[in-house]
Design a protein around this motif. Structure first.
Motif, short mmCIF file in Angstrom:
data_model
loop_
_atom_site.label_atom_id
_atom_site.label_comp_id
_atom_site.label_asym_id
_atom_site.label_seq_id
_atom_site.Cartn_x
_atom_site.Cartn_y
_atom_site.Cartn_z
N GLN A 179 -58.22 32.88 101.48
CA GLN A 179 -57.98 31.71 102.32
C GLN A 179 -57.14 30.66 101.62
N ALA A 180 -56.78 30.88 100.37
CA ALA A 180 -55.96 29.92 99.63
C ALA A 180 -55.12 30.65 98.60
N VAL A 181 -53.90 30.18 98.41
CA VAL A 181 -53.00 30.69 97.37
C VAL A 181 -52.48 29.48 96.61
N ARG A 182 -52.56 29.51 95.30
CA ARG A 182 -52.16 28.38 94.48
C ARG A 182 -50.67 28.09 94.62
N SER A 183 -50.32 26.82 94.60
CA SER A 183 -48.91 26.43 94.72
C SER A 183 -48.08 27.00 93.57
N GLU A 184 -48.68 27.11 92.38
CA GLU A 184 -47.96 27.68 91.24
C GLU A 184 -47.57 29.13 91.50
N THR A 185 -48.47 29.88 92.14
CA THR A 185 -48.21 31.27 92.46
C THR A 185 -47.08 31.40 93.48
N LYS A 186 -47.12 30.55 94.52
CA LYS A 186 -46.07 30.58 95.54
C LYS A 186 -44.71 30.26 94.94
N THR A 187 -44.67 29.24 94.09
CA THR A 187 -43.39 28.80 93.52
C THR A 187 -42.83 29.84 92.57
N ALA A 188 -43.67 30.40 91.70
CA ALA A 188 -43.20 31.39 90.74
C ALA A 188 -42.60 32.60 91.45
N ALA A 189 -43.17 32.98 92.58
CA ALA A 189 -42.69 34.15 93.31
C ALA A 189 -41.29 33.94 93.87
N LEU A 190 -40.88 32.69 94.07
CA LEU A 190 -39.57 32.42 94.67
C LEU A 190 -38.42 32.70 93.72
N ALA A 191 -38.69 32.82 92.42
CA ALA A 191 -37.63 33.16 91.48
C ALA A 191 -37.22 34.63 91.61
N ARG A 192 -38.15 35.47 92.11
CA ARG A 192 -37.86 36.89 92.32
C ARG A 192 -38.53 37.37 93.60
N PRO A 193 -38.08 36.88 94.72
CA PRO A 193 -38.74 37.24 95.99
C PRO A 193 -38.47 38.68 96.39
N LEU A 194 -39.41 39.27 97.09
CA LEU A 194 -39.19 40.58 97.68
C LEU A 194 -38.21 40.45 98.84
#
Length: 308
Positions: A179-194
């Motif tokens: 029910q929650a995803v940390r903002s750090e996780t979301k942001t880090a993923a944007l450097a190498r998005p699928l």
């Protein structure tokens, strides 16, 4: 906090005009700093006398489904419960919203808020991480925008806020969606998005599974929906940025200067001096911070500078 240019940041938000940094002046006035493309953002993070970095954002009194009254922290205290001090936490109506369906405890205004229709959604982020969440009827689209979703689908429309949270708990328990995803996780993923097609496929698969789960449940008071959320156009600018790297400093401390190129949720694609490549920065780190705006700049670490 009496000097001009000093603010308490309450976070990154979105409205129909786009993203903005929500700020409070020392006397409690609400201010908005737009984060449109081309906006220069320069600030330093101020410490409290005891070295504190995060400060209480006050409390909220919910009047009805449309109105919330913000009450600034009377002591301008450091935060010790998320983004609140103990005093403001105990007075806050909004803290009850996520457990009211279990506890039955809610203020009169919060009960009015919960009586409106709510939506259950499945959201997928840039690395494929997927969550289940809820949104009030009037905040249906912007809720997912603020979340920083890359792909999302609405899977149910519930009669009220109690039913939708019962459905949310069922999906977490039976389908395993968080029910929650940390903002750090979301942001880090944007450097190498699928790839976008991959993310949409992941989201579609989870949404289909959730609909089957809900259809087989004995819970009443909702209808299953099949509706795709349309993300903001500027999200594509963030996802398609060539060579974007994670911002090498903590935006929640020190001095920083940048130019916004695009936003996705609370993450920003920015340019800084001494770098030819863009960075992805997590502006959610500014929430609860005291900021002073001015002629500040990002000083890249020596190793980072050498890479360019």
């Amino acid at each position: 906090m009496t000097a001009d240019g000093r603010y308490l940041c309450t976070g990154v938000s979105w409205d129909d005009a786009g993203p903005y940094l929500a700020l409070r002046s020392p006397d409690g006035r609400k201010l908005v700093r737009r984060l449109d493309a081309g906006t220069a953002l320069a600030y330093r993070v101020l410490h409290g006398e005891d070295g504190a970095l995060t400060f209480c954002l006050g409390s909220v009194k919910v009047q009805d489904r449309h109105t919330r009254i913000h009450e600034p922290c009377p002591g301008h205290s450091p935060a010790d419960r998320g983004y609140q001090c103990g005093h403001c936490f105990s007075r806050d109506d909004w803290r009850l919203v996520h457990n009211s369906h279990r506890s039955g405890i809610a203020s009169p205004g919060l009960k009015l808020y919960l009586e409106q229709a709510h939506w259950l959604y499945v959201a997928t982020f840039a690395d494929g991480t997927t969550k289940v969440g809820t949104a009030a009827d009037g905040h249906k689209r912007l809720r997912l925008t603020e979340q920083g979703a890359v792909a999302a689908r609405y899977v149910a429309r519930a009669a009220d806020g109690r039913v939708v949270r019962v459905l949310e708990d069922l999906v977490t328990a039976e389908a395993g969606l968080v029910q929650a995803v940390r903002s750090e996780t979301k942001t880090a993923a944007l450097a190498r998005p699928l790839e976008a097609e991959v993310l949409d496929g992941i989201n579609a698969g989870h949404a289909s599974g959730v609909r089957h789960l809900l259809d087989a449940s004995a819970i009443e008071g909702f209808t299953i929906t099949e509706e795709i959320w349309d993300r903001p156009e500027q999200a594509g600018t963030v996802l398609d940025a060539v060579g974007a790297a994670p911002y090498p400093l903590d935006p929640g401390s020190g001095e920083h200067g940048m130019v916004i190129e695009a936003m996705l949720g609370a993450a920003a694609l920015v340019r800084v001096e001494d770098s030819d490549l863009p960075f992805i920065i997590n502006l959610a780190r500014l929430k609860g911070r005291r900021l002073q705006t001015g002629s500040y700049r990002t000083r890249l670490p020596a190793l980072q500078t050498a890479l360019f």
